[in-house]
Design a protein around this motif. Structure first.
Motif, PDB file in Angstrom:
ATOM      1  N   HIS A 151       0.870  -1.011  -0.045  1.00 39.61           N
ATOM      2  CA  HIS A 151      -0.132   0.142  -0.047  1.00 39.61           C
ATOM      3  C   HIS A 151       0.866   1.360  -0.036  1.00 39.61           C
ATOM      4  O   HIS A 151       1.776   1.339   0.795  1.00 39.61           O
ATOM      5  N   PHE A 152       0.645   2.232  -1.044  1.00 41.28           N
ATOM      6  CA  PHE A 152       1.522   3.300  -1.181  1.00 41.28           C
ATOM      7  C   PHE A 152       0.897   4.735  -0.442  1.00 41.28           C
ATOM      8  O   PHE A 152      -0.218   4.918  -0.737  1.00 41.28           O
ATOM      9  N   ARG A 153       1.558   5.250   0.307  1.00 39.20           N
ATOM     10  CA  ARG A 153       1.122   6.442   0.912  1.00 39.20           C
ATOM     11  C   ARG A 153       0.917   7.595  -0.049  1.00 39.20           C
ATOM     12  O   ARG A 153       0.370   8.508   0.492  1.00 39.20           O
ATOM     13  N   LEU A 154       1.762   7.695  -1.044  1.00 37.57           N
ATOM     14  CA  LEU A 154       1.773   8.466  -2.228  1.00 37.57           C
ATOM     15  C   LEU A 154       1.003   7.967  -3.237  1.00 37.57           C
ATOM     16  O   LEU A 154       1.416   7.016  -3.814  1.00 37.57           O
ATOM     17  N   LEU A 155      -0.014   8.502  -3.648  1.00 39.19           N
ATOM     18  CA  LEU A 155      -0.632   8.494  -4.870  1.00 39.19           C
ATOM     19  C   LEU A 155      -0.459   9.618  -5.748  1.00 39.19           C
ATOM     20  O   LEU A 155      -0.650  10.566  -5.576  1.00 39.19           O
ATOM     21  N   VAL A 156       0.208   9.139  -6.917  1.00 38.80           N
ATOM     22  CA  VAL A 156       0.598  10.044  -8.038  1.00 38.80           C
ATOM     23  C   VAL A 156      -0.562  10.313  -9.076  1.00 38.80           C
ATOM     24  O   VAL A 156      -1.099   9.003  -9.831  1.00 38.80           O
ATOM     25  N   VAL A 157      -0.936  11.493  -9.628  1.00 43.23           N
ATOM     26  CA  VAL A 157      -1.616  11.595 -10.781  1.00 43.23           C
ATOM     27  C   VAL A 157      -1.203  12.397 -11.682  1.00 43.23           C
ATOM     28  O   VAL A 157      -0.669  13.481 -11.532  1.00 43.23           O
ATOM     29  N   LEU A 158      -1.118  11.773 -12.801  1.00 42.96           N
ATOM     30  CA  LEU A 158      -0.351  12.677 -14.089  1.00 42.96           C
ATOM     31  C   LEU A 158      -1.451  13.671 -14.587  1.00 42.96           C
ATOM     32  O   LEU A 158      -2.784  13.171 -14.959  1.00 42.96           O
ATOM     33  N   VAL A 159      -1.095  15.005 -14.821  1.00 41.55           N
ATOM     34  CA  VAL A 159      -1.983  15.914 -15.239  1.00 41.55           C
ATOM     35  C   VAL A 159      -1.299  16.752 -16.213  1.00 41.55           C
ATOM     36  O   VAL A 159      -0.245  16.758 -16.153  1.00 41.55           O
ATOM     37  N   ASN A 160      -1.773  17.572 -16.949  1.00 39.90           N
ATOM     38  CA  ASN A 160      -1.209  18.310 -18.082  1.00 39.90           C
ATOM     39  C   ASN A 160      -0.955  19.936 -17.473  1.00 39.90           C
ATOM     40  O   ASN A 160      -0.519  20.772 -17.869  1.00 39.90           O
ATOM     41  N   THR A 161      -1.717  20.031 -16.115  1.00 37.47           N
ATOM     42  CA  THR A 161      -1.656  21.394 -15.526  1.00 37.47           C
ATOM     43  C   THR A 161      -1.312  21.171 -14.096  1.00 37.47           C
ATOM     44  O   THR A 161      -1.256  20.264 -13.608  1.00 37.47           O
ATOM     45  N   GLN A 162      -0.800  22.378 -13.674  1.00 40.74           N
ATOM     46  CA  GLN A 162      -0.324  22.521 -12.255  1.00 40.74           C
ATOM     47  C   GLN A 162      -1.570  22.523 -11.273  1.00 40.74           C
ATOM     48  O   GLN A 162      -2.342  23.061 -11.321  1.00 40.74           O
ATOM     49  N   LEU A 163      -1.407  21.389 -10.401  1.00 36.66           N
ATOM     50  CA  LEU A 163      -2.405  21.170  -9.412  1.00 36.66           C
ATOM     51  C   LEU A 163      -2.132  21.177  -7.785  1.00 36.66           C
ATOM     52  O   LEU A 163      -0.810  20.404  -7.832  1.00 36.66           O
ATOM     53  N   ARG A 164      -2.526  21.594  -7.035  1.00 34.11           N
ATOM     54  CA  ARG A 164      -2.201  21.288  -5.765  1.00 34.11           C
ATOM     55  C   ARG A 164      -2.297  19.859  -5.056  1.00 34.11           C
ATOM     56  O   ARG A 164      -3.321  19.442  -5.120  1.00 34.11           O
TER      57      ARG A 164
END
Length: 273
Positions: free
Chosen positions: A111-124
Motif C-alpha cells: 500500500h503506497f502512501r503517495l498516490l501520483v496523478v499525471l496531469v497536464n496542468t499544475q494542481l495542488r
C-alpha cells in the motif's frame, strides 16, 4: 426544537446526496456544483453555507480539501475511496499511475502512501486518510494510457505505463524490487507484454529506461523476449545505472549498457517469497 433541527439536517443531507448521485460521484460533495441544489431547497446561498457548516460540525461532512467533502452516514461510516475522490476532484485528462496503479492491477501487495496523478496542468496536492495525492505535471499525452475499470470511476494507467513511470521516477515511491516483481508478473500473464512495454517506452520515454527494462526482461524471460528493446538503447557509451539512486560501482552489462549496481538476487527475491 431539537427534533426539527435534526429533521432539517437530514433533509440537507438527503439533498446533497441526491446531487452527488446525479453528478455520478455518490457520497462526494463539491460545493461549487452542489450548493445550487441547497439554494433551491432552502432559499439562499447564505442559508446553504450555514447548513453546510452545521453538517460539518456534526461530523456528517468530512472535509477533504477546500470546497470538497465526503458524506458520513448516521452510523459514522463513509464508503468513499480515494480513487473515487481523485475522479471527482481532478479535471480531465488525468491518469493515476505508479504505485497506486500497480496495486490496482494486482501487481503488488504494497500500500503506497503517495498516490501520483499525471496531469497536464499544475494542481495542488491534498490528503485523504493518510494518503497524499500528488499531481505530477507532464507534457506527455494522457489520452489512451488509462483504463476505466468497473471498481472505480478513476482513470488508472495501464500496466505498461504504470511500471514505466514507476521505474522512471523512483521518487514516486516504488522501489526497484517492486518494479522487478511487477514486470515479472506481467511477463507471466502475457507473453507479448515485452512488445507492449517497448512500444510505450519508444513513444514516451528515453534510452535509459529502455536499457533498464531490457536488462530486467532478459533477467526474467531471456534475451529473445527483450529483443524489442535493443533498438531503443541509444548510442551513448556511458553506462546507465540500473538503480538510478544506487551507487556508481558495479559490473557493466555490455549488451544493455547497464551498470548493475544492485545484487541480482534482490531483483528475483519475490520468486522465493
Amino acid at each position: 426544537m431539537a427534533v426539527a433541527a435534526g429533521q432539517q439536517a437530514e433533509a440537507v443531507f438527503t439533498t446533497l446526496y441526491r446531487a452527488s448521485v446525479l453528478a455520478k460521484r455518490p457520497g462526494i460533495v463539491v460545493l461549487d456544483a452542489d450548493l445550487p441544489a441547497l439554494d433551491e431547497r432552502f432559499g439562499s446561498r447564505a442559508r446553504s453555507r450555514a447548513l453546510i457548516a452545521r453538517l460539518e460540525k456534526a461530523g456528517r461532512l468530512q472535509p477533504v480539501r477546500r470546497g470538497a467533502y465526503t458524506m458520513v452516514d448516521a452510523g459514522g461510516n463513509t464508503r468513499v475511496g480515494v480513487l473515487d475522490l481523485v475522479a471527482a476532484l481532478t479535471p480531465k485528462p488525468y491518469t493515476v499511475t505508479a504505485g497506486a496503479a500497480l496495486q490496482f492491477h494486482g501487481l503488488t501487495d504494497q500500500h503506497f502512501r503517495l498516490l501520483v496523478v499525471l496531469v497536464n496542468t499544475q494542481l495542488r496536492p491534498w490528503s485523504y486518510r493518510g494518503q497524499t495525492i500528488r499531481y505530477a505535471r507532464t507534457s506527455r499525452k494522457l489520452a489512451g494510457v488509462g483504463t476505466r475499470p468497473r471498481r472505480t470511476t478513476a482513470v488508472i494507467a495501464n500496466p505498461a505505463r504504470a511500471v514505466a513511470d514507476s521505474l522512471d521516477h523512483p521518487a514516486w515511491g516504488v522501489t526497484l524490487p517492486q518494479v522487478a516483481e511487477a514486470t515479472d508478473q506481467l511477463l507471466n500473464r502475457d507473453p507479448a507484454f515485452a512488445d507492449t512495454l517497448a512500444a510505450e517506452i519508444a513513444d514516451n520515454y528515453g534510452h535509459a529506461l529502455a536499457r533498464r527494462f531490457g536488462y530486467l526482461i532478459t533477467t526474467f524471460a531471456g534475451a529473445d523476449a527483450a529483443r524489442p528493446f535493443l533498438l531503443l538503447r541509444g548510442s551513448s557509451k556511458a553506462a546507465t545505472k540500473l538503480s538510478a539512486r544506487g551507487p556508481e560501482r558495479g559490473p557493466v552489462d555490455t549488451t544493455w549498457g547497464i551498470r548493475v549496481n544492485v545484487d541480482r538476487a534482490v531483483l528475483t527475491q519475490h520468486r522465493n517469497s
